[in-house]
Design a protein around this motif. Structure first.
Motif, PDB file in Angstrom:
ATOM      1  N   GLN A 134      34.527  63.034  -6.043  1.00 48.42           N
ATOM      2  CA  GLN A 134      35.782  62.305  -5.833  1.00 48.42           C
ATOM      3  C   GLN A 134      35.674  61.361  -4.637  1.00 48.42           C
ATOM      4  O   GLN A 134      36.095  60.212  -4.704  1.00 48.42           O
ATOM      5  N   SER A 135      35.083  61.844  -3.553  1.00 42.94           N
ATOM      6  CA  SER A 135      35.017  60.999  -2.346  1.00 42.94           C
ATOM      7  C   SER A 135      34.163  59.756  -2.591  1.00 42.94           C
ATOM      8  O   SER A 135      34.492  58.671  -2.105  1.00 42.94           O
ATOM      9  N   GLU A 136      33.088  59.893  -3.382  1.00 42.31           N
ATOM     10  CA  GLU A 136      32.233  58.719  -3.605  1.00 42.31           C
ATOM     11  C   GLU A 136      32.966  57.654  -4.424  1.00 42.31           C
ATOM     12  O   GLU A 136      32.774  56.462  -4.219  1.00 42.31           O
ATOM     13  N   PHE A 148      36.244  49.864 -11.759  1.00 45.46           N
ATOM     14  CA  PHE A 148      35.840  51.161 -12.305  1.00 45.46           C
ATOM     15  C   PHE A 148      34.589  51.022 -13.180  1.00 45.46           C
ATOM     16  O   PHE A 148      33.793  51.945 -13.287  1.00 45.46           O
ATOM     17  N   GLN A 149      34.464  49.836 -13.779  1.00 47.45           N
ATOM     18  CA  GLN A 149      33.262  49.587 -14.590  1.00 47.45           C
ATOM     19  C   GLN A 149      32.015  49.624 -13.698  1.00 47.45           C
ATOM     20  O   GLN A 149      31.013  50.256 -14.031  1.00 47.45           O
ATOM     21  N   GLN A 150      32.110  48.948 -12.538  1.00 50.24           N
ATOM     22  CA  GLN A 150      30.966  48.910 -11.612  1.00 50.24           C
ATOM     23  C   GLN A 150      30.701  50.302 -11.030  1.00 50.24           C
ATOM     24  O   GLN A 150      29.545  50.708 -10.897  1.00 50.24           O
ATOM     25  N   ILE A 151      31.802  51.000 -10.692  1.00 52.11           N
ATOM     26  CA  ILE A 151      31.637  52.357 -10.152  1.00 52.11           C
ATOM     27  C   ILE A 151      30.945  53.244 -11.191  1.00 52.11           C
ATOM     28  O   ILE A 151      30.042  54.027 -10.864  1.00 52.11           O
ATOM     29  N   ALA A 152      31.355  53.071 -12.438  1.00 48.16           N
ATOM     30  CA  ALA A 152      30.773  53.867 -13.515  1.00 48.16           C
ATOM     31  C   ALA A 152      29.265  53.622 -13.618  1.00 48.16           C
ATOM     32  O   ALA A 152      28.485  54.536 -13.874  1.00 48.16           O
ATOM     33  N   THR A 161      36.331  58.352 -16.521  1.00 47.74           N
ATOM     34  CA  THR A 161      36.069  59.490 -15.627  1.00 47.74           C
ATOM     35  C   THR A 161      36.190  59.033 -14.172  1.00 47.74           C
ATOM     36  O   THR A 161      36.778  59.724 -13.336  1.00 47.74           O
ATOM     37  N   ALA A 162      35.623  57.847 -13.894  1.00 46.85           N
ATOM     38  CA  ALA A 162      35.715  57.306 -12.527  1.00 46.85           C
ATOM     39  C   ALA A 162      37.182  57.117 -12.147  1.00 46.85           C
ATOM     40  O   ALA A 162      37.601  57.470 -11.031  1.00 46.85           O
ATOM     41  N   ALA A 163      37.956  56.586 -13.094  1.00 45.41           N
ATOM     42  CA  ALA A 163      39.377  56.332 -12.813  1.00 45.41           C
ATOM     43  C   ALA A 163      40.138  57.632 -12.556  1.00 45.41           C
ATOM     44  O   ALA A 163      40.952  57.715 -11.628  1.00 45.41           O
TER      45      ALA A 163
ATOM     46  N   SER B   6      43.011  48.448 -18.789  1.00 47.38           N
ATOM     47  CA  SER B   6      42.640  47.158 -18.198  1.00 47.38           C
ATOM     48  C   SER B   6      42.110  47.325 -16.778  1.00 47.38           C
ATOM     49  O   SER B   6      41.308  46.532 -16.304  1.00 47.38           O
ATOM     50  N   SER B   7      42.566  48.393 -16.114  1.00 43.81           N
ATOM     51  CA  SER B   7      42.113  48.582 -14.729  1.00 43.81           C
ATOM     52  C   SER B   7      40.662  49.017 -14.661  1.00 43.81           C
ATOM     53  O   SER B   7      40.070  49.015 -13.596  1.00 43.81           O
ATOM     54  N   TYR B   8      40.072  49.423 -15.797  1.00 39.28           N
ATOM     55  CA  TYR B   8      38.646  49.760 -15.789  1.00 39.28           C
ATOM     56  C   TYR B   8      37.812  48.505 -15.611  1.00 39.28           C
ATOM     57  O   TYR B   8      36.764  48.517 -15.035  1.00 39.28           O
ATOM     58  N   ARG B   9      38.348  47.417 -16.162  1.00 35.00           N
ATOM     59  CA  ARG B   9      37.593  46.167 -16.077  1.00 35.00           C
ATOM     60  C   ARG B   9      37.905  45.428 -14.781  1.00 35.00           C
ATOM     61  O   ARG B   9      37.048  44.869 -14.151  1.00 35.00           O
ATOM     62  N   ASP B  10      39.195  45.412 -14.403  1.00 32.72           N
ATOM     63  CA  ASP B  10      39.608  44.620 -13.249  1.00 32.72           C
ATOM     64  C   ASP B  10      39.838  45.528 -12.061  1.00 32.72           C
ATOM     65  O   ASP B  10      40.144  46.696 -12.211  1.00 32.72           O
ATOM     66  N   ARG B  11      39.738  44.948 -10.927  1.00 31.28           N
ATOM     67  CA  ARG B  11      39.983  45.735  -9.725  1.00 31.28           C
ATOM     68  C   ARG B  11      41.439  46.172  -9.697  1.00 31.28           C
ATOM     69  O   ARG B  11      42.349  45.383  -9.954  1.00 31.28           O
ATOM     70  N   MET B  12      41.611  47.417  -9.361  1.00 33.01           N
ATOM     71  CA  MET B  12      42.994  47.896  -9.266  1.00 33.01           C
ATOM     72  C   MET B  12      43.563  47.426  -7.923  1.00 33.01           C
ATOM     73  O   MET B  12      42.999  47.686  -6.878  1.00 33.01           O
ATOM     74  N   ASN B  13      44.655  46.708  -7.954  1.00 33.06           N
ATOM     75  CA  ASN B  13      45.292  46.255  -6.718  1.00 33.06           C
ATOM     76  C   ASN B  13      46.136  47.378  -6.136  1.00 33.06           C
ATOM     77  O   ASN B  13      46.536  48.305  -6.848  1.00 33.06           O
ATOM     78  N   ASP B  14      46.421  47.230  -4.851  1.00 30.09           N
ATOM     79  CA  ASP B  14      47.284  48.218  -4.231  1.00 30.09           C
ATOM     80  C   ASP B  14      48.680  48.175  -4.851  1.00 30.09           C
ATOM     81  O   ASP B  14      49.426  49.141  -4.790  1.00 30.09           O
TER      82      ASP B  14
END
Lengths: 188, 144
Positions: A134-136, A148-152, A161-163, B6-14
């Motif tokens: 979780q921390s990473e 999240f795609q890049q993190i994945a 899962t990352a999300a 959509s947030s998987y592709r785009d950066r999630m904003n605050d």
């Protein structure tokens, strides 16, 4: 803040490293070391181990800079290398106990942030108390500003899962850290 | 906080976070740079990298030297084989061993055994010859 072309800058420095050898390592170190150590510390939970992991990875890069030059996303690839090395070190040293103190961390508090030192250190303390997976995600999402795609890709897990890990981590952190409205200043 | 696909592709904003989680995210962001690599890490890594590069260079030199030695050894072996073949040439006869070998060859060519049988043959031939001489002298003395 992560510049949008950070990955390309890493590629450029790796290219220099390939052309000039170890003499060009200083540039790549200055560009990446602080962030790599920060990321690795969230995995190893120990700065010394994190620095060992980063040193091992950068030495591997010196040996064959082409792996970064030819990588689709050099920065993500470098993060993945550091993660793998950190996990190897973690497995070797079996330091699974969570270190509650920040005494082992080399912390630098800007002068104008001294009044908030305790608050900033509390963030690190709580990050280290989270499960590594979780921390990473939190570190990659908030500090490295990755999607999240890049993190994945870095963590080799599916994006959902990352999300969900991010969601769980943030909920825990919010409950642990006092969340009264604060005037938050960015530290660059 | 909700996380849609959509947030998987785009950066999630605050803005996508609840105010509470948004404040937490801000606080985490603010703490990003307080942990720094220790003072000597840079020097340590650069030193190790240079040392490793030096070691690699030395390894390459040693490898080249070993390769040169192997090539020299192969050349020596080749030369030795050539010399061995040269010993079979007529030049070799200039040596004592070569002369003995050549003498044996000549003896074989003439079908003469240089040993006791040659002496026996010689003695037989001489006695045969003397016998003939004696016979011829005797027949000539009885002639009228």
């Amino acid at each position: 803040m992560s510049p949008p072309n950070h990955s390309e800058t890493v590629r450029e420095f790796s290219q220099r490293l390939r052309e000039s050898g170890a003499a060009a390592l200083g540039g790549l170190y200055d560009l990446t070391a602080a962030r790599l150590v920060r990321f690795s510390t969230t995995i190893t939970r120990n700065q010394q181990d994190a620095e060992d992991a980063v040193a091992a990875v950068l030495l591997k890069v010196v040996e064959s800079p082409s792996i970064l030059v030819h990588a689709t996303s050099p920065w993500s690839y470098l993060l993945r290398m550091v993660r793998n090395e950190s996990l190897v070190i973690l497995r070797k040293r079996k330091r699974w106990a969570i270190v509650q103190s920040l005494m082992d961390l080399w912390t630098v508090i800007p002068v104008d942030e001294l009044d908030r030192e305790e608050l900033l250190q509390a963030v690190w303390r709580e990050l280290r108390a989270l499960p590594t997976e979780q921390s990473e995600v939190v570190v990659l999402k908030i500090w490295e500003e990755m999607t999240f795609q890049q993190i994945a890709e870095v963590l080799e897990i599916p994006p959902p899962t990352a999300a969900s890990r991010y969601r769980y981590a943030m909920t825990k952190l919010a409950s642990k850290l006092s969340v009264e409205p604060l005037e938050v200043r960015h530290v660059d | 906080m909700s996380i849609d696909s959509s947030s998987y592709r785009d950066r999630m904003n605050d803005d996508d976070l609840s105010p509470e989680l948004g404040r937490t995210a801000e606080r985490i962001r603010a703490a990003s740079s307080i942990v720094q690599p220790s003072e000597f890490l840079r020097t340590k890594i650069l030193q190790r990298a240079r040392q490793k590069e030096g070691d690699t260079r030395s390894d390459r030199i040693v490898l080249r030297a070993v390769m040169a030695l192997v090539v020299c050894s192969l050349l020596l072996m080749f030369t030795a084989l050539k010399l061995d073949a040269w010993q079979d040439e007529p030049v070799r006869r200039a040596t004592w061993a070569g002369m003995q070998e050549r003498a044996a060859e000549i003896a074989a060519e003439r079908r003469i055994a240089v040993d006791a049988s040659l002496c026996e043959a010689y003695l037989e031939w001489r006695s045969d010859l003397s016998q003939r001489w004696r016979n011829s002298n005797a027949s000539s003395s009885f002639q009228p």
